[in-house]
Design a protein around this motif. Sequence first.
Motif, PDB file in Angstrom:
ATOM      1  N   GLN A   1       0.194   8.422   9.689  1.00  0.00           N
ATOM      2  CA  GLN A   1      -0.423   7.074   9.073  1.00  0.00           C
ATOM      3  C   GLN A   1      -1.711   6.866   9.693  1.00  0.00           C
ATOM      4  O   GLN A   1      -2.481   6.527   9.045  1.00  0.00           O
TER       5      GLN A   1
ATOM      6  N   LYS B   1      -9.236  -5.852   8.932  1.00  0.00           N
ATOM      7  CA  LYS B   1      -9.169  -6.681   7.763  1.00  0.00           C
ATOM      8  C   LYS B   1      -8.113  -7.788   8.103  1.00  0.00           C
ATOM      9  O   LYS B   1      -7.080  -7.363   8.446  1.00  0.00           O
TER      10      LYS B   1
ATOM     11  N   ILE C   1       6.512   5.235   3.737  1.00  0.00           N
ATOM     12  CA  ILE C   1       6.955   5.310   5.112  1.00  0.00           C
ATOM     13  C   ILE C   1       8.421   4.402   4.999  1.00  0.00           C
ATOM     14  O   ILE C   1       9.231   5.002   5.670  1.00  0.00           O
TER      15      ILE C   1
ATOM     16  N   VAL D   1      -2.055   8.927   4.829  1.00  0.00           N
ATOM     17  CA  VAL D   1      -2.989   8.212   5.927  1.00  0.00           C
ATOM     18  C   VAL D   1      -3.359   6.839   5.211  1.00  0.00           C
ATOM     19  O   VAL D   1      -3.845   6.589   4.175  1.00  0.00           O
ATOM     20  N   LYS D   2      -3.374   5.764   6.366  1.00  0.00           N
ATOM     21  CA  LYS D   2      -3.699   4.313   6.040  1.00  0.00           C
ATOM     22  C   LYS D   2      -5.291   4.467   5.811  1.00  0.00           C
ATOM     23  O   LYS D   2      -5.864   4.790   6.347  1.00  0.00           O
ATOM     24  N   GLY D   3      -5.372   3.772   4.380  1.00  0.00           N
ATOM     25  CA  GLY D   3      -6.868   3.546   4.264  1.00  0.00           C
ATOM     26  C   GLY D   3      -7.592   4.917   3.746  1.00  0.00           C
ATOM     27  O   GLY D   3      -8.904   4.657   3.468  1.00  0.00           O
TER      28      GLY D   3
ATOM     29  N   GLU E   1       0.796  -1.204  -0.006  1.00  0.00           N
ATOM     30  CA  GLU E   1      -0.203   0.039   0.174  1.00  0.00           C
ATOM     31  C   GLU E   1       0.768   0.988  -0.170  1.00  0.00           C
ATOM     32  O   GLU E   1       1.892   1.232   0.646  1.00  0.00           O
TER      33      GLU E   1
ATOM     34  N   THR F   1       0.970   4.152   1.502  1.00  0.00           N
ATOM     35  CA  THR F   1       1.469   4.662   2.557  1.00  0.00           C
ATOM     36  C   THR F   1       2.579   3.845   3.516  1.00  0.00           C
ATOM     37  O   THR F   1       3.428   4.389   3.690  1.00  0.00           O
ATOM     38  N   ASP F   2       2.313   2.656   3.273  1.00  0.00           N
ATOM     39  CA  ASP F   2       3.333   1.690   3.862  1.00  0.00           C
ATOM     40  C   ASP F   2       4.584   1.752   3.186  1.00  0.00           C
ATOM     41  O   ASP F   2       5.643   1.873   3.817  1.00  0.00           O
TER      42      ASP F   2
END
Lengths: 320, 344, 139
Positions: free
Chosen positions: C56, B266, A248, C136-138, A242, A244-245
Amino acid sequence: MKELRETVKSLLTEGKVDLVIGWEKGTMPGASTPVFIDTAEKADSLIFDSTCRNNLSVYFTKDRRELAKDDKKIGVVVKGCDSRSLVLNITEKQIDREKVTIIGVPCNGVLDMKKVTGKVDGKEILEFTDDGERVTVKGREFEQTFPLDEVISDSCVTCVRRDAVEHDLFIGEAREPGSDENAYVEVEEFEKLDSGERWARMEQEYSACIRCYACRNVCPSCYCNVCFVDQNDPQWIGKSPEITDTMIFHIIRNLHVAGRCVECGACERACPMDIKLLLLNRKVAKEVRDRFGSVTGTGLENKPAMADFKEDENQDFIMG
Amino acid sequence: MIRIEKERIDEFIRTLMETRAVYAPALDGKNTMFAPVEDPAGIDHNIFNTDKSPKEIFFPHSEVLFEYEGEEIKKVERDVRPIVVWGLRGCDARSLRLLDKVFGSAWQKPGNDMFEDPYWKEKYDDAIIFGTACNEPRSTCFCNWFGSGPHDDAGMDVKVVDTEEAFILDPVSEKGKKFIGSLKGWAEATKKDLATIKAVREKAEGLMGEAFGMEGIAEKMADLFFKPVWDDIGAKCVNCGACAFICSTCHCFDVQDEGKKGKKGKRIRIWDTCMFPLFTKEASGHNPRDMSKDRLRQRFMHKFSYFISNYDEHLCTGCGRCVSVCPVNLDIRDVVRAVMTSEA
Amino acid sequence: MSEWEPKILAVLCNWCSYAGADLAGVSRMQYPPNIRVVRVPCSGRVDPLFILKGLQSGYDGVLVSGCHPGDCHYISGNYVARRRFAVLKPLLEFVGIEPDRVQFSWISAGEGERFAEVVSKVTEDIKKIGPAKRLVKGA
């Protein structure tokens, strides 16, 4: 090449070193592969040309860091950037200067294979030769020659320290470093974009990341026993690709090698997804140079920038 | 066998798209991969072997298994249309078949049907694989080491041969025959087409390098487990996961929960690889595959020894992706040669 | 959007800024209730990961505050932190994180009033740029 082989042979036969890390011809046209030479006979496979893309200093610091701790005396063949990695690792006490024999070779830049295949419209290259200034590629129905300068890695284009900054032996004559005045043009161009555009470009570039960590693993500065992405208690970031990960991971990796990255570009060349990784490294290197006046790996007496400080330092980023 | 002129290929793909989700080679950014087709005109029919392997169509890098909130478990909405893959090379078609041995049930030994993977099966079982024969294999290709070749049709439902003028579609599986039989309005392949196919096939096979004998590799590797040959092979490996993640047959995964602990989130399944130290690290902190050479050995043992004991096949199809991406040019073919030529 | 209030992560050094916050509190000074405080032993303890993890997991902004230069309880913790932040902040801006999203300040144990001012300023700045979306996650 002959001089390199002879030098290594005599180092081994005279017992000055027990092992030499160098490059030999790889299994594909335009490829080389790291080789560990422990007898004079094996030295005949050594090569040095534009295909020698790896930074061999990495072998002192992975889980083979025992290489550096052993009583073995190790010789290593280095380009300018690789020698800076060694200097950094020596200043960080990962390598004992006394136990390593640094063999400098004259570097004219190393290949970016994507640039080479771009030159021939992606056709398959079956033969590759390099005379130090021009490269020739042959395929099934074509043959093309072009200047080496046009197909070297981006990191080599702006490189001003092509020859080893620290060495015991040098094959040929080491050139003096040039001026790094224009080294960060690309970074400055990117800085001019507005914030939203920069994020959009980053997102596009880094969404290709498959989290294989090749960039980290070929990097001589990345030698933590356990990388933060491999920690699972607590687990800092998600493991899926993903954005964002992924971002980072890359931001933190860059901060971890801040003031420690020599901009050799090994990460970028190792990336199977061809991500322009070096842009972030260069941004950090530029900040380190401009703010702290430090260029990584250029002197054995220099402390790495992030392990050092001055009391009265520019703090314009802190709220007044 | 039916014949589709090059000018009409978009029309053909469009008929597939009416009822199915079609995946085909495409350029995304700087890399090629199999992506859902939105416009047939965007398909590149000349891509040799995609940079990313097609395993991600059926076994995505990160797949949400289900979502949860408190006690409640929610199934994830999916595209339920059956899948068609267009433009898959023979090596990749065989890779999917190998993966089906692991995730599917059809291959399990009698009485042992406990390993069905519903996430794989719901996609793969109904899929139709259109495999494109390789007319110009590359120097990194070594499918012939495994008894295959550039025009092998194993793992395909329909074999497609590009004859410059047209695509000739040859149904090879029951599923493929039924599907091609249901199509209307396409010409039959001509005698000339068959002659062309034979010619391109011979030319392609002639371009392959010599196959290396792999007989007995499973036992040989097992015998060499503790031998220093692995030190030599593993010396230059930097232990990244590039080879495993672009590999068309590597299929290890990790399962993780993302979201608020125990409340809402999830459960995902993500690719993992034996090349990473965390893969085998135990809760005590001990890692049975502590050194990078142990992990490298595992990857090759799995491909050429363990998989053979379990399924009687090599877990490698010779697509050559790892050969071209390895940052230190640690060539899988050299590994096989080193193993086969060393003394137990 | 009028009801939207930013959530801000404030990472404060135990010896100065946290005490400054305490002083602001016991002096009954008013400041926006948008911050969530995490106390750390020293600004030198602040790993850039804390900041990124904050962004995040849904914080709209991050404030890191420590002792003034020369006042560090551990002599040089804030000097080392300063170098780290000096690289972190331009790097975050470079990748496209809005400049005011992550801020740094020095607040001593005696500067209760300053603490209130800094928090007001940071909250205002972040209200201006709006909810965080990047990283931001999701999202």
